[in-house]
Every structure is written in structure tokens, then in C-alpha cells.
Enzyme design. Sequence first.
Site, short mmCIF file in Angstrom:
data_model
loop_
_atom_site.label_atom_id
_atom_site.label_comp_id
_atom_site.label_asym_id
_atom_site.label_seq_id
_atom_site.Cartn_x
_atom_site.Cartn_y
_atom_site.Cartn_z
CD GLU A 5 27.13 -24.27 -61.76
OE1 GLU A 5 26.33 -23.42 -61.32
OE2 GLU A 5 28.29 -24.42 -61.33
CG ASP A 16 22.49 -19.81 -56.41
OD1 ASP A 16 23.64 -19.80 -56.85
OD2 ASP A 16 21.74 -20.80 -56.45
#
Length: 218
Positions: A5, A16
Site C-alpha cells: 500500500e 490516520d
Amino acid sequence: VDFVEIGMPFSDPLADGPVIQASSTTALKNGMSLNLLFEQLQTVRQSISMPLVLMGYLNPVLRFGVEKFIHKCSEIGVDGVILPDLPFELFNREYRSMFESKSISNIFLITPQTPESRLRMLDEASTGFLYMVSSAAVTGAKSGISQSQIEYFERIDALNLSSPRMVGFGISDNDSFKQVCKYANGAIIGSAFIRMLEKSSDIPADTARFINTIKGGK
């Protein structure tokens, strides 16, 4: 590893945690952009054959142009895209045909709160894997697997969905990796990897050691 990724840095990465937020901030300060990322990946398929997935947020993709973005992904050989803030309804209405025409998978996220009806809808629409968010937290926010998470994994496993499932958020060592792989096809590790990179003086050797440790090698 089975696939990679690749992050598309953004100034406000909602899903995040602090580790990946800090890495995004550093990348942006160093001049990273979608144009530069695509430039860096231009020849990646000359030496890399495993699947590659871009992960980021919708705003930079909209600014770049969705159709242009998908074309560049196809041109380079990107296999899939993870855009956590792209609503399924918008994807289905506006962009699905673009993704499908270039054989680019849009990876859908599921959480412990996702209703079964929606799970089955996302499973039916998926051409890649389902990203199982392990908890209602941001990436890297916790360590260890709780009983409530195990119950969530078991519940999803019992649905016999047709798409492969990858668990992300909070997977940081061999123990958590082994636990989630009992209920899914694999795990996605981000924050723990970036923490290793921050301390590394020999990235190739330390990366190999890190992956080996996660997977239970010597």
C-alpha cells in the site's frame, strides 16, 4: 510481502493516527504531490510484479481529476485504490464505471459498526478485497487484540462473504498478526512499519527483518 500500500500524503488524513500524520506532513514539506508520486512510480513495473494499492483521500484526487487519476493508475500498473472518505453512493453513481473500465479496484472499508446489509452490498461491489478496520480508532492508536474485536472478526467471518478480507489498524507485531489472520486473509501494517523506518540506518535490511518478525520467521 504479498502486496504494498503506497500512501498519497494529505494534509488532513482523517483515518490516520499521529505516526502516519507526521510522515504525511514530512512528505508534503519535502514537496510530495500526486504528480511527483506518479513520476516516481512510472517505471515500477519494470522490476515489481506484486499488487500495488494507492491509499489516500478524496480531495487531492478531485483536484488532480478523477478520470486523469484513474488513467495514470492504469498506465503505471496500480491495481487498487483506498479512499476512506469516498462515500460508496458517490463512487457507485459517479466513478464506478471509470474504475471498472481501467480494471482498478476501489477498496471498500468496513468497520465494527457496518450493518450486515451494507456489508453485503460492499462485498457484491468489490473487485479487490474488503479492508476490515479493526476498531473505531485511527491507525496505530492501540496495540493488542481485544475480545470485542475478536467477536467482530468472528461475526464477519460467519457471513461467508465472497471478497478476501484484510484487517488493518493496530496490527503491529507477530501476535496481533497471527490473531487477525485466524479470521481474515491477511493484515495491513502501516504505523509500526513507519516507526521502524524512523529509527532505521539500513532500510533494506531492517525492512526484511521487520517483515520476518511480523510473520514469525527467525
